[in-house]
Write a protein that holds these residues in place. Structure first.
Motif, mmCIF file in Angstrom:
data_model
loop_
_atom_site.group_PDB
_atom_site.id
_atom_site.type_symbol
_atom_site.label_atom_id
_atom_site.label_comp_id
_atom_site.label_asym_id
_atom_site.label_seq_id
_atom_site.Cartn_x
_atom_site.Cartn_y
_atom_site.Cartn_z
ATOM 1 N N HIS A 26 18.838 21.648 47.936
ATOM 2 C CA HIS A 26 18.208 22.984 47.884
ATOM 3 C C HIS A 26 18.302 23.678 49.246
ATOM 4 O O HIS A 26 18.343 24.905 49.316
ATOM 5 N N THR A 45 4.519 17.248 38.123
ATOM 6 C CA THR A 45 5.595 18.166 37.774
ATOM 7 C C THR A 45 5.023 19.431 37.145
ATOM 8 O O THR A 45 3.941 19.395 36.547
ATOM 9 N N THR A 46 5.778 20.540 37.288
ATOM 10 C CA THR A 46 5.421 21.763 36.558
ATOM 11 C C THR A 46 6.195 21.835 35.240
ATOM 12 O O THR A 46 6.021 22.781 34.485
ATOM 13 N N SER A 47 7.081 20.856 34.995
ATOM 14 C CA SER A 47 7.997 20.912 33.843
ATOM 15 C C SER A 47 7.669 19.825 32.824
ATOM 16 O O SER A 47 8.090 18.667 32.991
ATOM 17 N N LYS A 50 10.157 17.138 31.740
ATOM 18 C CA LYS A 50 10.635 16.051 32.611
ATOM 19 C C LYS A 50 9.781 14.781 32.523
ATOM 20 O O LYS A 50 10.069 13.805 33.218
ATOM 21 N N ILE A 64 14.040 14.929 57.590
ATOM 22 C CA ILE A 64 15.084 13.937 57.256
ATOM 23 C C ILE A 64 14.753 12.548 57.819
ATOM 24 O O ILE A 64 13.689 12.007 57.524
ATOM 25 N N ARG A 82 20.392 15.706 40.668
ATOM 26 C CA ARG A 82 21.113 16.232 41.819
ATOM 27 C C ARG A 82 22.513 16.603 41.364
ATOM 28 O O ARG A 82 23.192 15.781 40.726
HETATM 29 P P1 NAP Z 1 15.052 20.871 44.045
HETATM 30 O O1 NAP Z 1 16.033 19.875 43.546
HETATM 31 O O2 NAP Z 1 15.188 22.299 43.689
HETATM 32 O O3 NAP Z 1 13.583 20.320 43.632
HETATM 33 C C1 NAP Z 1 12.413 21.024 43.890
HETATM 34 C C2 NAP Z 1 11.431 20.768 42.738
HETATM 35 O O4 NAP Z 1 10.205 21.429 43.056
HETATM 36 C C3 NAP Z 1 11.848 21.382 41.424
HETATM 37 O O5 NAP Z 1 12.729 20.585 40.675
HETATM 38 C C4 NAP Z 1 10.505 21.526 40.714
HETATM 39 O O6 NAP Z 1 10.100 20.277 40.139
HETATM 40 C C5 NAP Z 1 9.554 21.813 41.850
HETATM 41 N N1 NAP Z 1 9.249 23.248 41.932
HETATM 42 C C6 NAP Z 1 10.123 24.268 42.078
HETATM 43 N N2 NAP Z 1 9.488 25.462 42.125
HETATM 44 C C7 NAP Z 1 8.179 25.184 42.040
HETATM 45 C C8 NAP Z 1 7.007 25.974 42.079
HETATM 46 N N3 NAP Z 1 7.065 27.333 42.191
HETATM 47 N N4 NAP Z 1 5.812 25.355 42.009
HETATM 48 C C9 NAP Z 1 5.740 24.023 41.894
HETATM 49 N N5 NAP Z 1 6.838 23.208 41.848
HETATM 50 C C10 NAP Z 1 8.032 23.785 41.932
HETATM 51 O O7 NAP Z 1 15.029 20.863 45.647
HETATM 52 P P2 NAP Z 1 15.332 19.654 46.669
HETATM 53 O O8 NAP Z 1 16.787 19.648 46.993
HETATM 54 O O9 NAP Z 1 14.670 18.440 46.179
HETATM 55 O O10 NAP Z 1 14.606 20.197 47.986
HETATM 56 C C11 NAP Z 1 13.209 20.424 47.979
HETATM 57 C C12 NAP Z 1 12.798 21.135 49.253
HETATM 58 O O11 NAP Z 1 12.913 20.234 50.353
HETATM 59 C C13 NAP Z 1 13.643 22.360 49.635
HETATM 60 O O12 NAP Z 1 12.789 23.351 50.181
HETATM 61 C C14 NAP Z 1 14.570 21.815 50.698
HETATM 62 O O13 NAP Z 1 15.041 22.810 51.571
HETATM 63 C C15 NAP Z 1 13.641 20.869 51.404
HETATM 64 N N6 NAP Z 1 14.292 19.809 52.189
HETATM 65 C C16 NAP Z 1 13.639 19.384 53.302
HETATM 66 C C17 NAP Z 1 14.144 18.357 54.051
HETATM 67 C C18 NAP Z 1 13.389 17.853 55.234
HETATM 68 O O14 NAP Z 1 13.972 17.178 56.075
HETATM 69 N N7 NAP Z 1 12.102 18.104 55.338
HETATM 70 C C19 NAP Z 1 15.358 17.758 53.685
HETATM 71 C C20 NAP Z 1 15.988 18.199 52.525
HETATM 72 C C21 NAP Z 1 15.448 19.216 51.768
HETATM 73 P P3 NAP Z 1 9.266 20.204 38.761
HETATM 74 O O15 NAP Z 1 10.149 20.872 37.742
HETATM 75 O O16 NAP Z 1 9.095 18.748 38.564
HETATM 76 O O17 NAP Z 1 7.984 20.923 39.003
#
Ligand code: NAP
Ligand code: ZN
Length: 352
Positions: free
Chosen positions: A42, A206-208, A211, A295, A340
């Motif tokens: 993401h 989860t919001t879904s 799943k 990370i 993914r």
């Molecule tokens: P992703 O595959 O899009 O997963 C995010 C999940 O969050 C969605 O599948 C959904 O799960 C839930 N979600 C989405 N919108 C929502 C909302 N409005 N309210 C509540 N839940 C919601 O994303 P990802 O690749 O796992 O990345 C997640 C985040 O981590 C991103 O912001 C990314 O940039 C960040 N990230 C951070 C690091 C770090 O080092 N800190 C590293 C990598 C990524 P459900 O359908 O189950 O609700």
């Protein structure tokens, strides 16, 4: 210099499209890798659309890279041509500061990210990531990849894997603890697998509703629909640790209230706009902590990859040709990813 083919974002609004550029010559400490698979994080979408306000274009995203070594520099010891290799979110750091000395290169002030960072080795240019057919990386930032695991399903470990493994280890998650993972996307589904593998009682939020069954198959002991206040209330004051992977702004208090006294919630999602401020009372009355994690360092990333090889852990993926990357971005935005997307880089040749 070697010509590389790729898909790039050229500005925040246009779809990604084919782009050709040069990779540097293989230096004495460098490993050149033919990229075979690259996961779609993401963070790629956030940055391609300049949602964090720090993007430079053209941008070749991709920091979940696996492939085969094609050439190594004269000082390289760990790799030889033909080996499998991986590259995650980092390609360089200062190597001397206290963070680097502790193997926490992700916190080094001079760390260089795999894409969208000024490239110290090619001044004036940005680093370009894994939506491309080859990459040249310093040996120190190149990871060993086991041939025991499915290679395409290993790619997401380089970011989604380490970003969830590292905080679960840092907060010593293990048997006898109740641990929550919020969001079943790329990071969240790895969080469920690791929390379960470490022996914790694992609860997925989860919001879904669609799943729920998948979450149980992936290892969750319980699944809670976070929009259902009654279900949430049943878990009040019961969690030792919660890892929140949600990519969008949302109410953090609904989760903070589920922590026990002294419990912690760690945020890893990086939304494009702030979460509403959490309640101070929720924090002080039970001495709870709200934390973050970035990370993981190279040493811990290798430890995580070795742990996955030993315990047969990979990502659940949907393999796509690069030509479908723009549709994949739209599906990620709708939380419609199981769990993914991984790009089959062989498809790039058809685009060139
Ligand atoms: P992703 O595959 O899009 O997963 C995010 C999940 O969050 C969605 O599948 C959904 O799960 C839930 N979600 C989405 N919108 C929502 C909302 N409005 N309210 C509540 N839940 C919601 O994303 P990802 O690749 O796992 O990345 C997640 C985040 O981590 C991103 O912001 C990314 O940039 C960040 N990230 C951070 C690091 C770090 O080092 N800190 C590293 C990598 C990524 P459900 O359908 O189950 O609700
Ligand atoms: Zn990532």
């Amino acid at each position: 210099m070697t010509k590389a083919i790729s898909y790039a974002a050229h500005d925040p609004k246009s779809p990604l499209s084919p782009f050709t550029f040069e990779r540097r010559e293989v230096g004495a400490n460098d490993v050149q890798i033919e990229i075979l698979y690259c996961g779609v994080c993401h963070s790629d979408l956030h940055q391609a659309r300049d949602e964090w306000g720090n993007s430079t274009f053209p941008m070749v995203p991709g920091h979940e890279i696996v492939g085969r070594v094609t050439q190594v520099g004269s000082h390289v010891k760990k790799f030889k041509a033909g080996d499998l290799a991986g590259v995650g979110c980092l390609v360089d750091s200062c190597g001397t500061c206290p963070d680097c000395a502790e193997g926490l290169e992700q916190f080094c002030n001079q760390s260089v990210f795999t894409y969208n960072s000024p490239d110290k080795q090619s001044p004036g240019q940005s680093t370009y990531g894994g939506y491309s057919n080859l990459i040249v990386v310093d040996e120190r930032f190149t990871l060993k990849i086991s041939d025991k695991l499915n290679l395409a399903a290993t790619a997401p470990l380089l970011c989604a894997g380490i970003t969830t493994y590292s905080p679960l280890r840092h907060w010593n998650v293990g048997p006898g603890q109740k641990v929550g993972i919020v969001g079943l996307g790329g990071l969240g589904h790895m969080g469920v697998k690791f929390a379960k593998a470490f022996g914790a009682h694992t609860v997925l939020f989860t919001t879904s509703p669609s799943k729920v069954e998948d979450a149980k198959r992936l290892g969750a002991d319980e699944v809670v629909i976070s929009k259902d206040a009654a279900q949430m209330q049943q878990h009040a004051l019961s969690f030792d640790f919660i890892l929140n992977t949600v990519a969008a702004p949302h109410d953090l208090d609904q989760f903070m209230g589920l922590l026990k006294r002294d419990g912690s919630m760690c945020l890893v999602g990086v939304p494009d706009s702030p979460h509403p401020s959490p309640s101070v009372a929720n924090l002080i009355f039970k001495r709870r902590k709200l934390a973050g994690s970035l990370i993981g360092g190279i040493k811990e990333t290798q430890e995580m990859l070795d742990f996955c090889a030993e315990h047969n852990i990979t990502s659940d993926i949907e393999l796509i040709p690069i030509q479908e990357i723009n549709t994949a971005f739209e599906r990620i935005l709708k939380s419609d990813v199981k769990y993914r997307f991984v790009i089959d880089i062989a498809s790039l040749k058809q685009a060139a």
